[in-house]
Design a protein around this motif. Structure first.
Motif, PDB file in Angstrom:
ATOM      1  N   ARG A  23      12.017   8.164   5.642  1.00  0.00           N
ATOM      2  CA  ARG A  23      11.243   7.314   4.837  1.00  0.00           C
ATOM      3  C   ARG A  23      11.283   5.971   5.581  1.00  0.00           C
ATOM      4  O   ARG A  23      12.255   5.730   6.322  1.00  0.00           O
ATOM      5  CB  ARG A  23      11.806   7.294   3.404  1.00  0.00           C
ATOM      6  N   THR A  24      10.185   5.501   5.534  1.00  0.00           N
ATOM      7  CA  THR A  24       9.895   4.020   6.286  1.00  0.00           C
ATOM      8  C   THR A  24       9.469   3.101   5.431  1.00  0.00           C
ATOM      9  O   THR A  24       8.613   3.221   4.668  1.00  0.00           O
ATOM     10  CB  THR A  24       9.049   4.345   7.463  1.00  0.00           C
ATOM     11  N   TRP A  25      10.181   1.913   5.479  1.00  0.00           N
ATOM     12  CA  TRP A  25       9.402   0.745   4.836  1.00  0.00           C
ATOM     13  C   TRP A  25       8.865  -0.284   5.809  1.00  0.00           C
ATOM     14  O   TRP A  25       9.535  -0.624   7.006  1.00  0.00           O
ATOM     15  CB  TRP A  25      10.570   0.227   4.024  1.00  0.00           C
ATOM     16  N   SER A  26       7.956  -0.829   5.653  1.00  0.00           N
ATOM     17  CA  SER A  26       7.302  -2.013   6.581  1.00  0.00           C
ATOM     18  C   SER A  26       7.719  -3.314   5.568  1.00  0.00           C
ATOM     19  O   SER A  26       7.635  -3.448   4.600  1.00  0.00           O
ATOM     20  CB  SER A  26       5.768  -2.025   6.347  1.00  0.00           C
ATOM     21  N   ALA A  27       8.131  -4.194   6.559  1.00  0.00           N
ATOM     22  CA  ALA A  27       8.543  -5.448   5.923  1.00  0.00           C
ATOM     23  C   ALA A  27       8.371  -6.710   7.215  1.00  0.00           C
ATOM     24  O   ALA A  27       7.510  -6.122   8.164  1.00  0.00           O
ATOM     25  CB  ALA A  27      10.019  -5.484   5.546  1.00  0.00           C
TER      26      ALA A  27
END
Length: 548
Positions: free
Chosen positions: A213-217
């Motif tokens: 799972r990847t989160w962009s921030a």
């Protein structure tokens, strides 16, 4: 002397990189080395990945975590790894020492290599895909572009103030190896060292696996993003992550390049209730869509109670009793093939006999046997479809009027009745019996009834009846996919809602139909601006963070 020992004074050691998690990232050389290993010493995280390629009976001494402080921090310190390697090599055996990622970049294998060198033990290094390289690729974050870029790799656990100052002063891409609960602190270090707080940042957990799972921030918002996603605070905060800092990790670019997590069934747990022999190719196809197949045999195939009828029919094939033989399943092909092998026969015994197959999978099993079928339905792949194309008996052109039909004990009479109507005599022979398999383990039964699976594929009415009989009815959040109308009707009779039906009765078309359903569901969520979830996350009490 054991066949796995050697008379030389010392063996040899292969230090092998197992990659960041995806078993498909093992190199050809790694597979080669594993196949010839006498001893396999692997980190717990990659043991299952590498053991699949080792020969049966390979010695696998276990490494255990013994350092309490490291255990608390989630950093595994492996007991006596070097001693285990040296002891095995001194006994003259071929040793494979497998580590996560790449031995030179991710692991601390240098000390073990020096120990081998000091004792004159030959060793080699098989590079692996490093986590800092492989994970961004799977997350859709290229590290360099056509114009090139400065790329820095930082291990946040050991980085010094000087290291942070150098990467903070750079405008290149920074790849940070850290943990979920310390990634915000690493972002703070970069901001303190001069990076702008609005610099894009991506954070990937469980990279290259179907739990990815990847989160962009940004450097300034990463703590808030992870809190809003409900992954922090969490007892799983010690899990390793790869964070990429720089313009190439910007969300707009990831939306186009996130090829792995955007697979139609990404992370779906899919129940495959079939016979063990039939499940493999279907499971491979599901994996290509990003799913995690879980095979549960619901039907066991056994020989007929009275084999004499089958024996007479097979002998009749050789003596010219039949004009046709019709195969209605892969299991029928297997049953006839086993009888052939029992009598010392091979595919040449089919010379002069016309061969029919009910569908593509059955035809493929015949081709593997060395037999090319003369008739495969041009339309529906079923008994009805086979009858549509079957020629009527013609006494002028057909010297023999008899058909051999090896099939299951519970098969329907459709084909037999249709062939008789076309003028053929049919030897309807029980080639194998289908019986209900034993119940699956308790945790699997609980997952089926409690909504732990995202989808279940039913390939026949008997798989519906048998699965419900041995494990219970799937939860109502589980997507039900059926191979055809008859199977769908049986599912509905058992109180199940049918969501997906194959356009034609083929297991591969069924898997494709489920993938199309998953893709449409994903597209709808994205269009609505919603977070993409799996069906199992809709059940009461489901915890979203477990998808990581």
């Amino acid at each position: 002397m054991s066949p796995t020992t050697h008379p030389t004074a010392a063996g040899n050691v292969t230090f092998l990189g197992a990659g960041p998690g995806d078993p498909g990232l093992l190199t050809l050389r790694a597979v080669e080395a594993l196949a010839s290993a006498d001893v396999l010493i692997a980190e717990p995280a990659v043991l299952d990945v590498v053991r699949a390629h080792a020969r049966a009976g390979v010695d696998t001494p276990q490494l255990t975590i013994v350092d309490e402080a490291s255990t608390t921090a989630g950093i595994p310190v492996l007991r006596d790894a070097a001693n285990l390697v040296m002891e095995a090599a001194r006994s003259g055996r071929r040793v494979v020492r497998a580590v996560s990622g790449d031995p030179g970049l991710d692991g601390d294998a240098a000390g073990e290599m020096l120990a081998c060198a000091s004792e004159g033990i030959p060793f080699e290094v098989v590079p692996g895909v490093a986590a800092a390289v492989g994970v961004p690729a799977y997350a859709g974050v290229p590290l360099r572009g056509a114009a090139g870029a400065d790329v820095r790799f930082v291990d946040a656990r050991t980085a010094s103030e000087r290291c942070w100052a150098e990467v903070g002063a750079s405008d290149g891409t920074v790849v940070v190896s850290t943990t979920l609960e310390t990634v915000a602190a690493a972002a703070g270090e970069l901001v303190s060292a001069g990076r702008k707080p609005d610099t894009p940042m991506s954070v990937t957990i469980a990279g290259t696996t179907t739990r990815q799972r990847t989160w962009s921030a940004t450097l300034g918002t990463v703590a808030q993003v992870l809190k809003q996603a409900k992954v922090l605070p969490s007892p799983d905060g010690h899990q390793a992550v790869i964070a990429v800092v720089g313009e190439r990790s910007a969300p707009a670019q990831r939306d186009q390049l996130s090829w792995f997590e955007s697979k139609p069934l990404f992370g779906w747990r899919v129940l495959v209730p079939r016979t063990k022999e039939q499940a493999a190719s279907l499971s491979d196809q599901l994996r290509s869509y990003g799913a995690v197949p879980h095979e549960v045999p619901t039907i066991a195939v056994e020989p007929p109670r009275t084999p004499q009828q089958m024996e007479r029919a097979v002998k009749g094939l050789v003596t010219g009793r039949y004009e046709w033989i019709a195969f209605t399943s892969v299991n029928a092909v297997k049953a006839v093939r086993e009888k052939f092998e029992e009598y010392g026969l091979d595919a040449r015994a089919f010379a002069g006999i016309k061969v029919a197959a009910v569908g593509e999978q059955t035809a493929a099993a015949l081709v593997e046997f060395g037999v090319k079928p003369d008739l495969v339905p041009s339309g529906e792949q079923s008994a009805a479809g086979l009858l549509e194309d079957w020629p009527p008996y013609d006494p002028v052109f057909d010297p023999i009027d008899r058909v051999f039909l090896p099939r299951a004990d519970i098969a329907t009479e459709t084909l037999v009745a249709g062939l008789i109507e076309l003028g053929w005599e049919v030897d309807d022979v029980t080639a194998y019996r289908t019986v209900r398999a034993s119940p699956p383990p308790a945790d699997t039964r609980e997952a089926i009834k409690g909504g732990g699976f995202d989808a279940v594929l039913f390939t026949s009415s008997s798989t519906v009846r048998n699965l419900v009989g041995i494990a219970g009815k799937p939860h109502n959040v589980t997507v039900i996919a059926c191979i055809g109308p008859a199977t769908a009707k049986t599912a509905e009779e058992h109180g199940l809602r049918v969501d997906v039906m194959a356009p034609e009765p083929s297991v591969h078309k069924l898997a494709q139909a489920l993938a199309d359903f998953g893709a449409a569901r994903r597209d709808a969520a994205v269009s609505a601006g919603e977070h993409v979830t799996r069906p199992s996350e809709r059940r009461p009490g489901a915890r979203r963070r477990r998808t990581t």
